[in-house]
Structures are given as C-alpha cells and as structure tokens.
Design an enzyme around this catalytic site. Sequence first.
Site, PDB file in Angstrom:
ATOM      1  N   LYS A 228       2.014  -1.684  -2.824  1.00 28.59           N
ATOM      2  CA  LYS A 228       0.578  -1.524  -3.060  1.00 28.59           C
ATOM      3  C   LYS A 228       0.330  -0.681  -4.317  1.00 28.59           C
ATOM      4  O   LYS A 228       1.266  -0.176  -4.929  1.00 28.59           O
ATOM      5  CB  LYS A 228      -0.079  -0.916  -1.817  1.00 28.59           C
ATOM      6  CG  LYS A 228       0.040  -1.818  -0.567  1.00 28.59           C
ATOM      7  CD  LYS A 228      -0.832  -3.029  -0.664  1.00 28.59           C
ATOM      8  CE  LYS A 228      -0.713  -4.130   0.352  1.00 28.59           C
ATOM      9  NZ  LYS A 228      -0.188  -3.993   1.650  1.00 28.59           N
TER      10      LYS A 228
HETATM   11  C1  LIG Z   1      -0.402  -4.660   3.056  1.00 20.70           C
HETATM   12  C2  LIG Z   1      -1.530  -5.190   3.865  1.00 20.70           C
HETATM   13  C3  LIG Z   1      -1.780  -4.767   5.175  1.00 20.70           C
HETATM   14  C4  LIG Z   1      -0.815  -3.957   5.980  1.00 20.70           C
HETATM   15  O1  LIG Z   1      -0.475  -2.739   5.496  1.00 20.70           O
HETATM   16  P1  LIG Z   1       0.945  -2.093   5.901  1.00 20.70           P
HETATM   17  O2  LIG Z   1       0.823  -0.708   5.392  1.00 20.70           O
HETATM   18  O3  LIG Z   1       2.005  -2.887   5.237  1.00 20.70           O
HETATM   19  O4  LIG Z   1       1.045  -2.146   7.395  1.00 20.70           O
HETATM   20  C5  LIG Z   1      -2.925  -5.218   5.808  1.00 20.70           C
HETATM   21  N1  LIG Z   1      -3.778  -6.050   5.201  1.00 20.70           N
HETATM   22  C6  LIG Z   1      -3.566  -6.509   3.962  1.00 20.70           C
HETATM   23  C7  LIG Z   1      -4.580  -7.422   3.356  1.00 20.70           C
HETATM   24  C8  LIG Z   1      -2.430  -6.111   3.252  1.00 20.70           C
HETATM   25  O5  LIG Z   1      -2.203  -6.609   2.030  1.00 20.70           O
END
Ligand SMILES: *Cc1c(COP(=O)(O)O)cnc(C)c1O
Length: 389
Positions: A189
């Site tokens: 991210k």
């Molecule tokens: C990455 C992501 C998540 C989940 O986050 P994690 O920290 O990996 O559990 C949820 N929704 C979207 C749209 C994502 O891209």
Amino acid sequence: MERIHLSTPHMSGREEAYVKEAFASNWIAPLGPQVDAFEREFASAVGSAHAAALSSGTAALHLALRLVGVGPGDEVLVSSLTFSASATPIVYLGGRPAFIDSERGSWNLDPALVQEALETRARAGRLPKALVVVHLYGQSADMDPLAEVCARYGVALVEDAAEALGATYHGRIPGTMGRVGIYSFNGNKVITTSGGGMLVSDDEALVARARKLSTQARDPAPYYEHSEIGYNYRLSNVLAAIGRGQLEVLEERVLARRANFEFYRQALADIPGLEWMPEASWGRHSRWLTCLTVNPREFGTDRERLRLLLEDQNIEARPVWKPMHLQPVFAGLPCWGGAVAEDLFERGLCLPSGSNLTEGQLSRVADAVRKVWRRARRPAAEPMAAPAA
Ligand SMILES: *Cc1c(COP(=O)(O)O)cnc(C)c1O
C-alpha cells in the site's frame, strides 16, 4: 534483468528511530505508546476524531461491519470491482454480500445502481444493513450521492479506503465521510507497517468498542471476564513505530506515485489504444497504482498478451481486480449491473507503481510497452516471440 515489482515498501529512514524508541522502552508488545501516538497522528492526518490501530485492513473492516450491526442473515451492498477483503468480512459475520457495478468515470460504485438496489430492497421491505464503498486504486468514490441515498434509507455507510490514503473528495478525505472507515498498511500500500490497518470514526463510542473487541472483549474487572466474543486484532507497538515514520512522508509518497502515472502517460502518449484510469473532477487521485485499459483493436494486441510480454522482461504488471460477482466463492449472489467491472477486468492493467521506482526503471517499463505495440503493429515483418510459460 532485475525484476521490477508492482509496488514495494519504501522506508524513509525515520521509521528506525521510532522502532528504536519501542526497543529502548521494551514495549515489544501489542499496544503501547507507539500505538497511542500512531492513532493520534493518523486521526489528525485524515481529520477524523478517533482512530484504532489494528492488525490489518481486513480486521478493521470486520470490526467496522460488526459495529454497524451486521449479523447473520443481513445483506450488505459492496462494490464488485475490488479486492476480496472488501467482501469477505461480511461473510465472517454470517451476512450476505450483494454486489454493485462501477461507473466508468471513476471505476468506483455507480450511485444510480446503489439507488436502484436500495429502492428494490425497500419495496420488498428488506433493506441491507450497510453499504461498503471502496475507493479503488487511490481514487475516491462519488460520496455525496452515496451518502445521501444511504441516509435516506437508513443504511450504514462503511468506507473501505485501504487503497486510497492520500486521495481527496471535494477537500475531504476518503475514509472519513461515512459512519466508519478503514485503511490498510499492507506491504504494497502507499504507506506500510509490513502489515496493519486502521479504523476511524467520529463516533467515540464506536471506536472504543472497536478497541475492546480487538483485545479479546475483556470486561473491566480484575480477573478476565467476557460478556461477548472478541478478537486479537490489535497492532504491535513495533509496527506502529514504523507507521509513524511512514505517515510523516505520506505526502511525498503520493506525489511520487502521481509522478509515476504522469511519466507513463507522457512517455506512451502517442500509442493508440491505451486509455488511462480517469481522475474524477471531485478530487485528487493518489495513483496508488497506475492503471490503464487496452483497446486490442487499436493497440494491436490484448491486455493479457501485453502483461505476459512484460513478464518476459521481468516486469510485474497485474490485471485489474477480478470482480467479486465473477468469483467462484460468491457465485449466485445478487449483482446490480456488472458489465463495466467485467470490461475493466478484461482490459485493465496495473503497471509497476512503487514510490521508490527510479527513472531508469520507469523508462524500462514504458520502453517494454512500446516494444510490444511496435511488434503487434507489424506481425508479418517482425513476428512476436511467444511468451515464456
Ligand atoms: C489491501 C486491501 C484490503 C485489506 O487490507 P489488509 O491490510 O491487506 O488486510 C481491503 N480492501 C482493499 C480494497 C484492499 O486493497
């Protein structure tokens, strides 16, 4: 040839100072002063009254949905074009996802279809418990009409802003416009704690409940007493220390990702059949990932062929998310619309987008795309090599 990844962690150097503080104070534990500080700093950065740091974005969404009252048998509307973690927590709670298609202008929830879904459900006398709106790839959904229709029908608005930290909507911040919002600090991210998440809300009681449920739902008593089922979802004090360092460079990271997008767009501007993910008029797209669609007739070959030929050059590009209504695990669930998400999935590609990409790496990606196009234009003179298995 060195591999170019889709999106990799990018430390600033300041994270280590906070991690050292955590070590010096021996707070190598879930919770602690780094977590408290990270929550305060994060809430202030996004302009939310309260924040709870959690072990992942998925955990944050699970808690968010439980706290707005989703339970067994409840229907929850959610974007179809998204990562699975936008929808799976609905099922953890015994709820039933119902999917909604995207609009072309932002690739996010189509407010007209949300309205249609809510009208249909209201007429049948069975309204969904919540709407999960996803802010895809770093761009805010069109929140004003969505908030209006949710308020009209009394449906809780939950924001999955996991991909959208750094985006804006009419000067506001995605994740802070609904009843509760969530973010992710997974390794790919825009900022990361290696793994982690955040839940934000202006409702102090809701965030207090999130904290309690995330620490095994312990009641206030000298012994361990529990009157409801909780989870172990809190963030480690060490990881919160990383998050504090990352938060300080968030704006730089967003500008770098936006610059990647501009680089690709300009470098490939003369190539027909490449259409860049639009930036809606209502705010700033963080360009977490640079996304485009390929028109195979104009470009000369299709998205999948392009992706495989980039892979041959050791460049990691990914198809746009496969819509939830096409996922085997969600077969048979309701979906309003679907053709836009299906088309974006079939023709959409995400290019390497990390904030730490060098100009040399960006050029290598753009050159590789150009080479695929050149060869596709002249199949007879210069046959395209079959992609390696
Ligand atoms: C990455 C992501 C998540 C989940 O986050 P994690 O920290 O990996 O559990 C949820 N929704 C979207 C749209 C994502 O891209």
